[in-house]
Design a protein around this motif. Structure first.
Motif, PDB file in Angstrom:
ATOM      1  N   VAL A 204      58.423  10.427  15.825  1.00  0.00           N
ATOM      2  CA  VAL A 204      58.591   9.013  15.492  1.00  0.00           C
ATOM      3  C   VAL A 204      59.717   8.385  16.307  1.00  0.00           C
ATOM      4  CG1 VAL A 204      57.654   9.266  13.170  1.00  0.00           C
ATOM      5  CG2 VAL A 204      60.110   9.576  13.538  1.00  0.00           C
ATOM      6  N   GLY A 205      60.203   9.101  17.325  1.00  0.00           N
ATOM      7  CA  GLY A 205      61.183   8.530  18.236  1.00  0.00           C
ATOM      8  C   GLY A 205      62.537   9.199  18.180  1.00  0.00           C
ATOM      9  N   GLU A 206      63.195   9.293  19.348  1.00  0.00           N
ATOM     10  CA  GLU A 206      64.559   9.808  19.463  1.00  0.00           C
ATOM     11  C   GLU A 206      64.716  11.222  18.917  1.00  0.00           C
ATOM     12  OE1 GLU A 206      66.805   8.177  21.201  1.00  0.00           O
ATOM     13  OE2 GLU A 206      65.271   6.634  21.523  1.00  0.00           O
ATOM     14  N   GLY A 207      63.676  12.039  19.104  1.00  0.00           N
ATOM     15  CA  GLY A 207      63.772  13.423  18.661  1.00  0.00           C
ATOM     16  C   GLY A 207      63.650  13.610  17.171  1.00  0.00           C
ATOM     17  N   ARG A 208      63.140  12.602  16.451  1.00  0.00           N
ATOM     18  CA  ARG A 208      62.917  12.708  15.016  1.00  0.00           C
ATOM     19  C   ARG A 208      61.427  12.886  14.751  1.00  0.00           C
ATOM     20  NH1 ARG A 208      63.733   8.022  12.877  1.00  0.00           N
ATOM     21  NH2 ARG A 208      64.025   6.900  14.833  1.00  0.00           N
ATOM     22  N   PHE A 209      61.106  13.691  13.754  1.00  0.00           N
ATOM     23  CA  PHE A 209      59.717  14.030  13.469  1.00  0.00           C
ATOM     24  C   PHE A 209      59.450  13.929  11.970  1.00  0.00           C
ATOM     25  CE2 PHE A 209      61.111  16.189  17.239  1.00  0.00           C
ATOM     26  CZ  PHE A 209      60.050  16.057  18.130  1.00  0.00           C
ATOM     27  N   ARG A 210      58.193  13.704  11.637  1.00  0.00           N
ATOM     28  CA  ARG A 210      57.776  13.688  10.239  1.00  0.00           C
ATOM     29  C   ARG A 210      56.518  14.516  10.081  1.00  0.00           C
ATOM     30  NH1 ARG A 210      53.282  10.607   9.532  1.00  0.00           N
ATOM     31  NH2 ARG A 210      52.836   8.931  11.048  1.00  0.00           N
ATOM     32  N   THR A 211      56.325  15.051   8.863  1.00  0.00           N
ATOM     33  CA  THR A 211      55.059  15.707   8.583  1.00  0.00           C
ATOM     34  C   THR A 211      53.986  14.635   8.478  1.00  0.00           C
ATOM     35  OG1 THR A 211      55.333  15.575   6.182  1.00  0.00           O
ATOM     36  CG2 THR A 211      56.259  17.513   7.279  1.00  0.00           C
ATOM     37  N   GLU A 212      52.740  15.041   8.573  1.00  0.00           N
ATOM     38  CA  GLU A 212      51.652  14.067   8.573  1.00  0.00           C
ATOM     39  C   GLU A 212      51.471  13.411   7.207  1.00  0.00           C
ATOM     40  OE1 GLU A 212      48.492  16.483  10.063  1.00  0.00           O
ATOM     41  OE2 GLU A 212      48.876  15.883  12.148  1.00  0.00           O
ATOM     42  N   THR A 213      52.092  13.987   6.162  1.00  0.00           N
ATOM     43  CA  THR A 213      51.968  13.414   4.821  1.00  0.00           C
ATOM     44  C   THR A 213      53.198  12.616   4.405  1.00  0.00           C
ATOM     45  OG1 THR A 213      52.844  15.447   3.823  1.00  0.00           O
ATOM     46  CG2 THR A 213      50.451  15.282   4.075  1.00  0.00           C
ATOM     47  N   ARG A 214      54.180  12.480   5.285  1.00  0.00           N
ATOM     48  CA  ARG A 214      55.394  11.755   4.972  1.00  0.00           C
ATOM     49  C   ARG A 214      55.475  10.500   5.836  1.00  0.00           C
ATOM     50  NH1 ARG A 214      55.542  14.606   0.886  1.00  0.00           N
ATOM     51  NH2 ARG A 214      57.217  16.089   0.411  1.00  0.00           N
ATOM     52  N   PRO A 215      56.025   9.411   5.301  1.00  0.00           N
ATOM     53  CA  PRO A 215      56.078   8.178   6.078  1.00  0.00           C
ATOM     54  C   PRO A 215      57.268   8.100   7.023  1.00  0.00           C
ATOM     55  CG  PRO A 215      56.875   7.759   3.877  1.00  0.00           C
ATOM     56  CD  PRO A 215      56.436   9.193   3.894  1.00  0.00           C
ATOM     57  N   ILE A 216      58.336   8.847   6.744  1.00  0.00           N
ATOM     58  CA  ILE A 216      59.535   8.766   7.570  1.00  0.00           C
ATOM     59  C   ILE A 216      59.953  10.157   8.019  1.00  0.00           C
ATOM     60  CG2 ILE A 216      60.354   6.656   6.467  1.00  0.00           C
ATOM     61  CD1 ILE A 216      62.219   8.318   4.778  1.00  0.00           C
ATOM     62  N   ALA A 217      60.961  10.205   8.879  1.00  0.00           N
ATOM     63  CA  ALA A 217      61.373  11.461   9.509  1.00  0.00           C
ATOM     64  C   ALA A 217      61.824  12.495   8.485  1.00  0.00           C
ATOM     65  CB  ALA A 217      62.496  11.194  10.505  1.00  0.00           C
ATOM     66  N   THR A 218      61.381  13.731   8.693  1.00  0.00           N
ATOM     67  CA  THR A 218      61.778  14.851   7.842  1.00  0.00           C
ATOM     68  C   THR A 218      62.429  15.969   8.652  1.00  0.00           C
ATOM     69  OG1 THR A 218      59.558  15.820   8.073  1.00  0.00           O
ATOM     70  CG2 THR A 218      59.954  14.405   6.167  1.00  0.00           C
ATOM     71  N   ALA A 219      62.489  15.826   9.974  1.00  0.00           N
ATOM     72  CA  ALA A 219      63.079  16.851  10.835  1.00  0.00           C
ATOM     73  C   ALA A 219      63.588  16.180  12.100  1.00  0.00           C
ATOM     74  CB  ALA A 219      62.052  17.929  11.189  1.00  0.00           C
ATOM     75  N   ALA A 220      64.470  16.872  12.811  1.00  0.00           N
ATOM     76  CA  ALA A 220      65.030  16.291  14.030  1.00  0.00           C
ATOM     77  C   ALA A 220      65.589  17.373  14.935  1.00  0.00           C
ATOM     78  CB  ALA A 220      66.127  15.285  13.685  1.00  0.00           C
ATOM     79  N   MET A 221      65.639  17.058  16.228  1.00  0.00           N
ATOM     80  CA  MET A 221      66.366  17.867  17.195  1.00  0.00           C
ATOM     81  C   MET A 221      67.738  17.239  17.354  1.00  0.00           C
ATOM     82  SD  MET A 221      64.467  20.436  18.230  1.00  0.00           S
ATOM     83  CE  MET A 221      65.533  20.964  19.577  1.00  0.00           C
ATOM     84  N   VAL A 222      68.782  18.044  17.132  1.00  0.00           N
ATOM     85  CA  VAL A 222      70.148  17.524  17.197  1.00  0.00           C
ATOM     86  C   VAL A 222      71.002  18.466  18.035  1.00  0.00           C
ATOM     87  CG1 VAL A 222      69.953  16.398  14.945  1.00  0.00           C
ATOM     88  CG2 VAL A 222      70.829  18.748  15.090  1.00  0.00           C
ATOM     89  N   ASP A 223      72.194  18.032  18.366  1.00  0.00           N
ATOM     90  CA  ASP A 223      73.141  18.874  19.090  1.00  0.00           C
ATOM     91  C   ASP A 223      73.931  19.722  18.108  1.00  0.00           C
ATOM     92  OD1 ASP A 223      72.471  17.912  21.607  1.00  0.00           O
ATOM     93  OD2 ASP A 223      73.854  16.219  21.448  1.00  0.00           O
ATOM     94  N   GLY A 224      73.987  21.031  18.381  1.00  0.00           N
ATOM     95  CA  GLY A 224      74.758  21.944  17.554  1.00  0.00           C
ATOM     96  C   GLY A 224      76.220  21.958  17.951  1.00  0.00           C
ATOM     97  N   PRO A 225      77.029  22.798  17.287  1.00  0.00           N
ATOM     98  CA  PRO A 225      78.469  22.844  17.583  1.00  0.00           C
ATOM     99  C   PRO A 225      78.795  23.171  19.027  1.00  0.00           C
ATOM    100  CG  PRO A 225      77.970  23.992  15.542  1.00  0.00           C
ATOM    101  CD  PRO A 225      76.666  23.675  16.175  1.00  0.00           C
ATOM    102  N   ASP A 226      77.939  23.988  19.673  1.00  0.00           N
ATOM    103  CA  ASP A 226      78.203  24.376  21.063  1.00  0.00           C
ATOM    104  C   ASP A 226      77.494  23.480  22.066  1.00  0.00           C
ATOM    105  OD1 ASP A 226      75.634  25.124  20.524  1.00  0.00           O
ATOM    106  OD2 ASP A 226      75.860  27.219  21.158  1.00  0.00           O
ATOM    107  N   GLY A 227      76.888  22.397  21.576  1.00  0.00           N
ATOM    108  CA  GLY A 227      76.179  21.477  22.467  1.00  0.00           C
ATOM    109  C   GLY A 227      74.722  21.805  22.677  1.00  0.00           C
TER     110      GLY A 227
END
Length: 468
Positions: free
Chosen positions: A284-307
């Protein structure tokens, strides 16, 4: 009988954080108790007295308390195992602020009303604090815009149906299952409290209640899929590393690894376990994802402590090599399979030995060593998974102090590797020996050795669950 301050003193120097603050959350009961200790330090009073005077009383929960009184004892509901028949004892919690509130249905209703109406008629916290309690800010996924699965101040968001986010909390121990949720927009809420039945019953009740509360609400329109998922996700294998129970977290890492494959407007997730089901998330944009049964983001790719980029869907998943993913899974799973086979095979060759059909020099010591090692490995894992993860029992009571179960597991965790070493010495002494027997021994040593090595590296050799 411990106060939060007693607990904090007992645990001083024994609790460590798993990563720098501000990246991931992992639910931990001791955190609430340490907060209770901070309250006692500031108010110079007991946690129970503070809660009674400053919170429970004003909210209208006159019959609620964190300590069992003689007057309350006869009125307690009993809890039962999943079969609904066998009783389950009450857990005397050392971490009482995290979930030992004794409460009637009427008083629990007052708490739901307090949250759902933003404290209407009860002036103890501000509107801004209500909002802060409901909105996670201190994790990478919260900052990325993921609501479900984000933990805030004793409060998390979840979908109650039709795409509507409710706020609240769950609980469960020794047959008891609870779930409280509320929606300030409609000033509605609910509380589910059960004292038996299967764990999934709570979710079924939640769906029914959510459907009723939201019966007049139009379903939310799902966030549209957008392309470019490959710009945010590096394809490969990822393993979970933030499981809230460190003693069993490594099992989730071995069996919970997933392969992520971006495909334009989505992300494919393929579990390493052949019995798992592949699934797909919508970008759904900017590395955010949703399951097909949810209307908004439920997961994301983010930067961890080490980058490094980390995938977070409830738990956080770190990138691992394909060799680490397959190596750990198939070595450990193979060790369990081989362990079960050599243990079962022992029944036949022991019978053959008793009836004189197996020669004395036919690798009896090798076979015996492998059989004992395999039986110990399978029993250790099976008993731990059953009692610590599946059975509706008091895990803290079962594993938190010396007893028949944890001592048995501890003995097996030592006998198993020792028996494998005995088998290895026996194989070396028989070299070259017969080719089928050598192959039998080598396969057993490789897979059982790999499985025992993983348990040892992760603190299961020796298995001492009652240490702090």
């Amino acid at each position: 009988g411990l106060s939060p301050t007693d607990y904090a003193r007992m645990m001083a120097g024994k609790i460590a954080v798993g990563w720098p603050p501000g990246f991931f959350y992992s639910y931990a009961n001791p955190g609430h108790t340490l907060a209770g200790a901070a309250i006692e330090a500031v108010c110079a009073c007991s946690y129970d007295d503070f809660m009674a005077e400053e919170v429970l009383g004003p909210v209208g929960m006159a019959d609620a308390s964190f300590s069992l009184s003689p007057e309350q004892a006869p009125r307690l509901a009993n809890s039962y195992r999943a079969d609904g028949v066998a009783p389950s004892g009450r857990w005397e919690m050392g971490v009482r602020p995290s979930g030992s509130l004794l409460v009637t249905a009427e008083d629990l209703g007052a708490l739901v009303k307090f949250y759902a109406t933003r404290g209407e008629g009860v002036d103890i916290i501000s509107e801004q604090l209500f909002i802060r309690m409901e909105n996670a800010e201190t994790s990478a996924t919260a900052r990325a815009g993921v609501v479900e699965g984000g933990y805030s101040l004793g409060n998390f968001g979840f979908f109650a149906g039709k795409g509507k986010i409710f706020h609240g909390h769950t609980g469960g121990t020794d047959g008891f299952r609870t779930w409280m949720g509320y929606d300030p927009d409609t000033a509605s809420g609910f509380a589910v409290v059960t004292n038996g039945g299967p764990p999934g019953m709570r979710s079924q009740l939640m769906r029914l209640i959510g459907g009723y509360l939201l019966r007049d609400l139009e379903p939310a329109a799902p966030a549209p899929a957008v392309g470019g998922a490959e710009r945010f996700v590096e394809a490969g294998w990822y393993a979970p590393f933030t499981h809230e129970m460190p003693f069993r977290a490594w099992l989730f890492s071995v069996f919970g690894a997933v392969k992520l494959t971006p495909d334009g407007d989505g992300l494919a997730l393929d579990p390493i376990a052949p019995t798992g089901s592949p699934r797909r998330l919508v970008h759904v944009g900017e590395g955010r994802f949703r399951t097909e049964t949810r209307p908004i983001a439920t997961a994301a790719m983010v930067d961890g402590p080490d980058g490094a980029r980390v995938f977070v869907e409830g738990e956080a998943y770190a990138r691992i090599s394909v060799f680490a993913a397959y190596g750990a899974f198939y070595l450990f799973a193979g060790g369990l399979v081989v362990g079960a086979l050599v243990a079962a095979h022992a029944v036949f060759w022991i019978a053959m030995r008793v009836f004189g059909r197996l020669e004395p020099g036919a690798g009896v010591r090798l076979r015996a060593g492998l059989a004992v090692s395999g039986a110990c490995l399978v029993a250790l894992v099976a008993m731990f998974v059953t009692y610590a993860m599946l059975a509706d029992v008091n895990t803290s009571g079962q594993f938190g102090r010396p007893g028949a179960l944890p001592i048995s597991l501890s003995v097996m965790s030592v006998v198993g590797p020792a028996a494998l070493l005995f088998a290895g010495v026996s194989l070396a002494q028989r070299a070259p020996g017969r080719a089928p027997l050598r192959l039998y021994g080598l396969v057993g040593l490789v897979f059982l050795g790999g499985a025992w090595a993983l348990t040892a590296v992760n603190g299961w050799v020796p298995f001492v669950s009652w240490r702090i």
